[in-house]
Design a protein around this motif. Structure first.
Motif, PDB file in Angstrom:
ATOM      1  N   LYS A 111      22.634  32.293  34.778  1.00  0.00           N
ATOM      2  CA  LYS A 111      22.369  33.503  33.990  1.00  0.00           C
ATOM      3  C   LYS A 111      23.666  34.183  33.568  1.00  0.00           C
ATOM      4  O   LYS A 111      23.726  34.793  32.506  1.00  0.00           O
ATOM      5  CB  LYS A 111      21.489  34.473  34.775  1.00  0.00           C
ATOM      6  N   ALA A 162      28.735  31.914  30.582  1.00  0.00           N
ATOM      7  CA  ALA A 162      28.994  32.146  29.160  1.00  0.00           C
ATOM      8  C   ALA A 162      29.901  31.071  28.574  1.00  0.00           C
ATOM      9  O   ALA A 162      30.110  31.024  27.363  1.00  0.00           O
ATOM     10  CB  ALA A 162      29.622  33.522  28.963  1.00  0.00           C
ATOM     11  N   VAL A 177      27.325  25.403  26.815  1.00  0.00           N
ATOM     12  CA  VAL A 177      26.672  26.640  26.402  1.00  0.00           C
ATOM     13  C   VAL A 177      26.535  26.614  24.880  1.00  0.00           C
ATOM     14  O   VAL A 177      27.525  26.539  24.165  1.00  0.00           O
ATOM     15  CB  VAL A 177      27.483  27.869  26.843  1.00  0.00           C
ATOM     16  N   GLN A 195      24.026  28.898  23.141  1.00  0.00           N
ATOM     17  CA  GLN A 195      23.766  30.288  22.751  1.00  0.00           C
ATOM     18  C   GLN A 195      23.402  31.082  23.996  1.00  0.00           C
ATOM     19  O   GLN A 195      22.682  30.578  24.860  1.00  0.00           O
ATOM     20  CB  GLN A 195      22.601  30.399  21.769  1.00  0.00           C
ATOM     21  N   CYS A 196      23.870  32.323  24.048  1.00  0.00           N
ATOM     22  CA  CYS A 196      23.500  33.215  25.155  1.00  0.00           C
ATOM     23  C   CYS A 196      23.075  34.564  24.601  1.00  0.00           C
ATOM     24  O   CYS A 196      23.764  35.151  23.766  1.00  0.00           O
ATOM     25  CB  CYS A 196      24.686  33.426  26.094  1.00  0.00           C
ATOM     26  N   ALA A 233      18.766  31.854  26.794  1.00  0.00           N
ATOM     27  CA  ALA A 233      20.001  31.098  26.559  1.00  0.00           C
ATOM     28  C   ALA A 233      19.623  29.653  26.269  1.00  0.00           C
ATOM     29  O   ALA A 233      18.578  29.169  26.721  1.00  0.00           O
ATOM     30  CB  ALA A 233      20.927  31.173  27.766  1.00  0.00           C
ATOM     31  N   PHE A 271      21.234  25.785  26.490  1.00  0.00           N
ATOM     32  CA  PHE A 271      22.276  24.967  27.097  1.00  0.00           C
ATOM     33  C   PHE A 271      21.991  23.495  26.831  1.00  0.00           C
ATOM     34  O   PHE A 271      20.857  23.116  26.535  1.00  0.00           O
ATOM     35  CB  PHE A 271      22.292  25.153  28.624  1.00  0.00           C
TER      36      PHE A 271
END
Length: 151
Positions: A42, A45, A62, A64-65, A70, A72
């Motif tokens: 969580k 980033a 990664v 998009q967060c 999110a 991955f």
């Protein structure tokens, strides 16, 4: 065989179409397994890797967060920059679900599935997310307890 494994085994071998409830349960199981493998996902980033002397390095990319979701990709990067199995998934942190978006850029994993012509969206989601569930078991066996390093 534990109850979750028995349930999945029986459900997978069933000829009946999968329901949203079936797929949702698999989303929940995968959420729990992702957090076992990557406890700080969580807060992640930046792309990370687990280096292993006896197995291919495990990469978490990664894509998009956001605050509640999110995207991955979990993969091995092999020789010649080949990514396998290259599983792209979306985490819904608030709902505590993990949904596979693609495996090796495919939206249907098992092209030889005996009931492929009968596969609904739920059946396809089932195939993709069952693959993730089994691969997470493999990763937990090989990589759990190893440290993630930021790339």
């Amino acid at each position: 065989m534990d109850l979750d494994a028995q349930y999945l085994h029986n459900l997978y071998n069933s000829r009946q179409a999968k329901t949203y409830s079936d797929v949702s349960q698999l989303f929940e199981i995968n959420y729990q397994k992702i957090f076992k493998l990557i406890p700080l996902i969580k807060q992640t980033a930046h792309s990370s890797v687990i280096r292993h002397s006896n197995h291919p390095d495990l990469h978490l990319i990664v894509d998009q967060c956001f605050a509640h979701t999110a995207i991955f990709t979990l993969t091995h990067i092999l020789q010649n920059d080949i990514h396998k199995p290259d599983i792209k998934f979306k985490i819904y942190f608030d709902a505590q679900l993990v949904e596979v978006l693609s495996v090796c850029n495919e939206t249907v994993l098992n092209s030889d599935h005996p009931y492929l012509t009968q596969c609904s969206d739920m059946n396809i989601q089932w195939e993709l997310n069952l693959f993730l569930e089994k691969w997470l078991d493999y990763c937990l066996d090989k990589y759990q307890g190893k440290s993630w390093q930021t790339l």
